[in-house]
Design a protein around this motif. Structure first.
Motif, PDB file in Angstrom:
ATOM      1  N   HIS A 277     109.611  -5.401  51.036  1.00  0.00           N
ATOM      2  CA  HIS A 277     109.005  -4.650  49.929  1.00  0.00           C
ATOM      3  C   HIS A 277     109.705  -3.299  49.830  1.00  0.00           C
ATOM      4  O   HIS A 277     109.417  -2.395  50.609  1.00  0.00           O
ATOM      5  CB  HIS A 277     107.501  -4.479  50.198  1.00  0.00           C
TER       6      HIS A 277
ATOM      7  N   HIS B  98     111.724  -0.635  46.662  1.00  0.00           N
ATOM      8  CA  HIS B  98     112.072  -0.452  45.245  1.00  0.00           C
ATOM      9  C   HIS B  98     113.442   0.197  45.141  1.00  0.00           C
ATOM     10  O   HIS B  98     113.568   1.410  44.963  1.00  0.00           O
ATOM     11  CB  HIS B  98     110.977   0.376  44.562  1.00  0.00           C
TER      12      HIS B  98
ATOM     13  N   PHE C  76     107.231  -2.903  39.906  1.00  0.00           N
ATOM     14  CA  PHE C  76     106.106  -1.980  39.946  1.00  0.00           C
ATOM     15  C   PHE C  76     106.221  -1.006  38.784  1.00  0.00           C
ATOM     16  O   PHE C  76     106.978  -1.233  37.857  1.00  0.00           O
ATOM     17  CB  PHE C  76     106.058  -1.256  41.301  1.00  0.00           C
TER      18      PHE C  76
ATOM     19  N   GLU D 298     104.360  -6.963  42.316  1.00  0.00           N
ATOM     20  CA  GLU D 298     103.140  -6.868  43.028  1.00  0.00           C
ATOM     21  C   GLU D 298     101.975  -6.921  42.060  1.00  0.00           C
ATOM     22  O   GLU D 298     102.006  -6.312  40.995  1.00  0.00           O
ATOM     23  CB  GLU D 298     103.074  -5.609  43.922  1.00  0.00           C
TER      24      GLU D 298
HETATM   25 ZN   LIG Z   1     105.606  -1.148  45.922  1.00  0.00          ZN
END
Ligand SMILES: [Zn+2]
Length: 281
Positions: free
Chosen positions: A7, A9, A34, A105
């Motif tokens: 996880h 970004h 996200f 997510e």
């Molecule tokens: Zn996140």
């Protein structure tokens, strides 16, 4: 040491971060969709973002010897904005793409009715596409939010082994351990979970179904937190096999359920901007 950050970004991170991650042992990542800080005002804005996660970002990662996969979804925060709702109708065609290894997510941010509706709709999409799901838990009122998250997952009928509940801490790990879902921990600088607290939880709950991520984004975060947890585990007496399970084999097993994980390109070569193969030290 090989590390899989389940996880992160990367859209928000620099090339220097990719280089430092590779030097620390990171060879694979999953980047969940996200929010970008600035609210999006239309569906096209999401589609360009999804395309970047499917095209540009894997290409950029490959140049640094890191395999990039993504999870796609309408995120919990923007689930509340009616201008974004039509993204749900676009998701099915995106979920067919090869490097999409999960839906995510998804979950709750402020625990609104709209968030719940979008969460449930995306659990259904995950089942239809036989994909695992990455579930964000709220940072405020975390225990209540996590309990309600588990209820929604149970009612949806999705097998708990295909669900990763993320951003857990000492207060929420127990209920997720009991549920049969996978347990995700985001290790941040200064706040929330840190490497030592993570090691204490691994001692208490064991290493099965446990995943550790940096959740690094445009906020205060550190893409090397996965490596710091690995080092803290070794310092605390865990063996190299335990580290490999938590930092590599567990994410591989979880996202591997998509049938789309491609981690064989973790060789020491990548491609430059012109598409030429380049060798790394
Ligand atoms: Zn996140």
């Amino acid at each position: 040491m090989r590390i899989f950050d389940p996880h992160i970004h990367m859209t928000s991170r620099t090339t220097d971060d990719y280089e430092r991650m590779h030097a620390a042992g990171v060879r694979a990542v999953v980047e969940p969709a996200f929010w970008l800080g600035q609210p999006r005002t239309n569906v096209g804005s999401f589609l360009d973002y999804f395309d970047a996660l499917l095209g540009w970002e894997p290409y950029r990662a490959a140049q640094h010897g890191i395999r990039h996969h993504c999870a796609l979804a309408l995120n919990p925060k923007e689930a509340n904005d009616p201008r974004c709702a039509a993204v749900l109708a676009e998701l099915p065609r995106y979920l067919l793409k090869n490097s999409v290894v999960a839906v995510g997510e998804v979950g709750y941010d402020s625990m609104t009715a709209e968030e719940e509706r979008v969460f449930e709709a995306q659990l259904t999409l995950a089942q239809e596409h036989e994909l695992p799901v990455l579930v964000h838990t709220p940072h405020r009122d975390k225990a209540a939010g996590t309990r309600r998250t588990l209820d929604v997952v149970r009612v949806a009928g999705i097998p708990p082994g295909r669900v990763l509940i993320d951003h857990l801490n000492e207060m929420t790990v127990g209920m997720v351990a009991e549920s049969g879902c996978w347990m995700g921990f985001s290790i941040y600088p200064h706040t929330k979970m840190d490497p030592d607290r993570m090691v204490a939880l691994l001692k208490e709950y064991g290493t099965d179904r446990m995943l550790v991520n940096s959740a690094a984004d445009w906020g205060r975060s550190d893409p090397l937190k996965t490596r710091q947890v690995a080092d803290a585990m070794l310092a605390a007496g865990f063996g190299e096999d335990d580290v490999d399970q938590v930092l590599w084999r567990n994410p591989v097993a979880f996202y591997g359920q998509s049938g789309r994980l491609d981690i064989d390109t973790g060789s020491e070569t990548g491609a430059d901007y012109a598409g030429n193969t380049i060798k790394r030290g």
